[in-house]
Design a protein around this motif. Structure first.
Motif, PDB file in Angstrom:
ATOM      1  N   VAL A  27      32.664  -4.923 -25.332  1.00 17.33           N
ATOM      2  CA  VAL A  27      33.858  -4.332 -25.032  1.00 17.33           C
ATOM      3  C   VAL A  27      34.881  -4.457 -26.332  1.00 17.33           C
ATOM      4  O   VAL A  27      35.435  -5.606 -26.446  1.00 17.33           O
ATOM      5  CB  VAL A  27      34.787  -4.950 -23.750  1.00 17.33           C
ATOM      6  CG1 VAL A  27      35.954  -4.212 -23.465  1.00 17.33           C
ATOM      7  CG2 VAL A  27      33.783  -4.787 -22.503  1.00 17.33           C
ATOM      8  N   LEU A  28      35.344  -3.354 -26.716  1.00 15.42           N
ATOM      9  CA  LEU A  28      36.037  -3.299 -27.994  1.00 15.42           C
ATOM     10  C   LEU A  28      37.301  -3.913 -27.881  1.00 15.42           C
ATOM     11  O   LEU A  28      38.089  -4.598 -28.602  1.00 15.42           O
ATOM     12  CB  LEU A  28      36.007  -1.974 -28.444  1.00 15.42           C
ATOM     13  CG  LEU A  28      36.589  -1.777 -30.060  1.00 15.42           C
ATOM     14  CD1 LEU A  28      35.779  -2.463 -31.206  1.00 15.42           C
ATOM     15  CD2 LEU A  28      36.790  -0.347 -30.289  1.00 15.42           C
ATOM     16  N   ASP A  29      37.997  -3.702 -26.762  1.00 17.86           N
ATOM     17  CA  ASP A  29      39.280  -4.373 -26.359  1.00 17.86           C
ATOM     18  C   ASP A  29      39.329  -5.616 -26.355  1.00 17.86           C
ATOM     19  O   ASP A  29      40.660  -6.311 -26.549  1.00 17.86           O
ATOM     20  CB  ASP A  29      39.823  -3.900 -24.885  1.00 17.86           C
ATOM     21  CG  ASP A  29      40.006  -2.390 -24.813  1.00 17.86           C
ATOM     22  OD1 ASP A  29      40.542  -1.833 -23.733  1.00 17.86           O
ATOM     23  OD2 ASP A  29      40.023  -1.626 -25.852  1.00 17.86           O
ATOM     24  N   ASP A  30      38.389  -6.417 -26.359  1.00 19.45           N
ATOM     25  CA  ASP A  30      38.401  -7.870 -26.391  1.00 19.45           C
ATOM     26  C   ASP A  30      38.425  -8.366 -27.936  1.00 19.45           C
ATOM     27  O   ASP A  30      38.403  -9.718 -27.948  1.00 19.45           O
ATOM     28  CB  ASP A  30      37.162  -8.411 -26.001  1.00 19.45           C
ATOM     29  CG  ASP A  30      37.034  -8.535 -24.150  1.00 19.45           C
ATOM     30  OD1 ASP A  30      35.929  -8.313 -23.854  1.00 19.45           O
ATOM     31  OD2 ASP A  30      38.136  -7.883 -23.910  1.00 19.45           O
ATOM     32  N   TYR A  31      38.559  -7.614 -28.995  1.00 13.12           N
ATOM     33  CA  TYR A  31      38.326  -8.151 -30.358  1.00 13.12           C
ATOM     34  C   TYR A  31      39.461  -7.398 -31.052  1.00 13.12           C
ATOM     35  O   TYR A  31      39.910  -6.376 -30.906  1.00 13.12           O
ATOM     36  CB  TYR A  31      37.041  -7.466 -30.670  1.00 13.12           C
ATOM     37  CG  TYR A  31      35.612  -8.369 -30.136  1.00 13.12           C
ATOM     38  CD1 TYR A  31      35.162  -7.731 -29.172  1.00 13.12           C
ATOM     39  CD2 TYR A  31      35.187  -9.209 -31.097  1.00 13.12           C
ATOM     40  CE1 TYR A  31      34.226  -8.311 -28.490  1.00 13.12           C
ATOM     41  CE2 TYR A  31      34.289 -10.031 -30.356  1.00 13.12           C
ATOM     42  CZ  TYR A  31      33.724  -9.462 -29.219  1.00 13.12           C
ATOM     43  OH  TYR A  31      32.394 -10.021 -28.659  1.00 13.12           O
ATOM     44  N   ALA A  32      39.955  -7.996 -32.311  1.00 13.36           N
ATOM     45  CA  ALA A  32      40.462  -7.400 -33.242  1.00 13.36           C
ATOM     46  C   ALA A  32      39.706  -6.607 -33.815  1.00 13.36           C
ATOM     47  O   ALA A  32      38.578  -6.868 -34.265  1.00 13.36           O
ATOM     48  CB  ALA A  32      41.181  -8.426 -34.037  1.00 13.36           C
ATOM     49  N   VAL A  33      40.228  -5.274 -34.533  1.00 18.67           N
ATOM     50  CA  VAL A  33      39.382  -4.326 -35.160  1.00 18.67           C
ATOM     51  C   VAL A  33      40.206  -3.946 -36.536  1.00 18.67           C
ATOM     52  O   VAL A  33      41.204  -3.849 -36.479  1.00 18.67           O
ATOM     53  CB  VAL A  33      39.196  -3.348 -34.381  1.00 18.67           C
ATOM     54  CG1 VAL A  33      38.620  -2.129 -35.115  1.00 18.67           C
ATOM     55  CG2 VAL A  33      38.559  -3.456 -32.888  1.00 18.67           C
ATOM     56  N   ALA A  34      39.312  -4.097 -37.433  1.00 17.66           N
ATOM     57  CA  ALA A  34      39.652  -3.878 -38.822  1.00 17.66           C
ATOM     58  C   ALA A  34      39.093  -2.789 -39.533  1.00 17.66           C
ATOM     59  O   ALA A  34      37.933  -2.405 -39.163  1.00 17.66           O
ATOM     60  CB  ALA A  34      39.606  -5.025 -39.758  1.00 17.66           C
ATOM     61  N   TRP A  35      39.872  -2.266 -40.415  1.00 18.35           N
ATOM     62  CA  TRP A  35      39.286  -0.916 -41.206  1.00 18.35           C
ATOM     63  C   TRP A  35      39.098  -1.654 -42.579  1.00 18.35           C
ATOM     64  O   TRP A  35      40.151  -2.106 -43.089  1.00 18.35           O
ATOM     65  CB  TRP A  35      39.989   0.121 -41.255  1.00 18.35           C
ATOM     66  CG  TRP A  35      39.811   1.036 -39.982  1.00 18.35           C
ATOM     67  CD1 TRP A  35      40.833   0.996 -39.016  1.00 18.35           C
ATOM     68  CD2 TRP A  35      38.848   1.867 -39.678  1.00 18.35           C
ATOM     69  NE1 TRP A  35      40.418   1.876 -37.883  1.00 18.35           N
ATOM     70  CE2 TRP A  35      39.194   2.595 -38.319  1.00 18.35           C
ATOM     71  CE3 TRP A  35      37.727   2.408 -40.261  1.00 18.35           C
ATOM     72  CZ2 TRP A  35      38.347   3.475 -37.681  1.00 18.35           C
ATOM     73  CZ3 TRP A  35      36.897   3.549 -39.795  1.00 18.35           C
ATOM     74  CH2 TRP A  35      37.246   3.891 -38.420  1.00 18.35           C
ATOM     75  N   PHE A  36      38.004  -1.428 -43.270  1.00 16.04           N
ATOM     76  CA  PHE A  36      37.790  -1.848 -44.774  1.00 16.04           C
ATOM     77  C   PHE A  36      37.349  -0.443 -45.364  1.00 16.04           C
ATOM     78  O   PHE A  36      36.712   0.301 -44.684  1.00 16.04           O
ATOM     79  CB  PHE A  36      36.869  -2.971 -44.740  1.00 16.04           C
ATOM     80  CG  PHE A  36      37.120  -4.252 -44.351  1.00 16.04           C
ATOM     81  CD1 PHE A  36      37.160  -4.577 -43.206  1.00 16.04           C
ATOM     82  CD2 PHE A  36      37.415  -5.185 -45.489  1.00 16.04           C
ATOM     83  CE1 PHE A  36      37.463  -5.898 -42.888  1.00 16.04           C
ATOM     84  CE2 PHE A  36      37.840  -6.634 -45.038  1.00 16.04           C
ATOM     85  CZ  PHE A  36      37.955  -6.770 -43.859  1.00 16.04           C
ATOM     86  N   ARG A  37      37.475  -0.636 -46.737  1.00 11.59           N
ATOM     87  CA  ARG A  37      36.838   0.574 -47.451  1.00 11.59           C
ATOM     88  C   ARG A  37      36.306   0.031 -48.773  1.00 11.59           C
ATOM     89  O   ARG A  37      36.629  -0.756 -49.173  1.00 11.59           O
ATOM     90  CB  ARG A  37      38.224   1.776 -47.745  1.00 11.59           C
ATOM     91  CG  ARG A  37      39.133   1.164 -48.634  1.00 11.59           C
ATOM     92  CD  ARG A  37      40.326   2.123 -48.917  1.00 11.59           C
ATOM     93  NE  ARG A  37      41.271   1.683 -49.848  1.00 11.59           N
ATOM     94  CZ  ARG A  37      42.333   2.443 -49.944  1.00 11.59           C
ATOM     95  NH1 ARG A  37      42.580   3.537 -49.250  1.00 11.59           N
ATOM     96  NH2 ARG A  37      43.299   2.029 -50.649  1.00 11.59           N
ATOM     97  N   GLN A  38      35.636   0.940 -49.112  1.00  7.42           N
ATOM     98  CA  GLN A  38      34.666   0.340 -50.508  1.00  7.42           C
ATOM     99  C   GLN A  38      34.647   1.880 -51.363  1.00  7.42           C
ATOM    100  O   GLN A  38      33.997   2.691 -50.868  1.00  7.42           O
ATOM    101  CB  GLN A  38      33.393  -0.179 -50.321  1.00  7.42           C
ATOM    102  CG  GLN A  38      32.790  -0.765 -51.636  1.00  7.42           C
ATOM    103  CD  GLN A  38      31.672  -1.578 -51.362  1.00  7.42           C
ATOM    104  OE1 GLN A  38      30.895  -1.574 -50.271  1.00  7.42           O
ATOM    105  NE2 GLN A  38      31.326  -2.506 -52.100  1.00  7.42           N
TER     106      GLN A  38
END
Length: 120
Positions: A27-38
């Motif tokens: 369940v994605l709602d249970d987590y912090a979500v980050a975007w990274f880039r390279q």
């Protein structure tokens, strides 16, 4: 357990893209979500993060005022809205889920990236 980033592509400088991050197996709602880039030849860098319970957001200085991170809990998806993009935004973008935005995300759930290319 899988994260999938999508929405990348080729865009002209000054244009917009919206990246999506979807989860399967948890369940994605249970987590912090980050975007990274390279970017080619560069280290991976954090771009943005949204917390789980209060949706507090963080943005790297390089994208403040241009990028927005948000959640759609009904669709269990996290978006990265990229506006006024610049050539230096080019890179592979990854989404990752972990406990909090203060995490370094090394042990989080990483998805396959999506390529963003900004032409000048």
């Amino acid at each position: 357990v899988q994260l999938q980033a999508s929405g990348g592509g080729l865009v002209q400088s000054g244009g917009s893209l919206r990246l999506s991050c979807r989860a399967s197996g948890f369940v994605l709602d249970d987590y912090a979500v980050a975007w990274f880039r390279q970017a080619p030849g560069k280290e991976r860098e954090g771009v943005s993060c949204i917390s789980d319970y209060d949706e507090t957001t963080d943005l790297a200085d390089s994208v403040k005022g241009r990028f927005t991170i948000s959640r759609d809990r009904a669709k269990t998806v996290v978006y990265l809205q990229m506006d006024r993009v610049k050539p230096e935004d080019t890179g592979v973008y990854y989404c990752v889920a972990d406990g909090t935005c203060s995490s370094d995300f090394r042990h989080g759930f990483w998805g396959q990236g999506t390529q963003v290319t900004v032409s000048s």
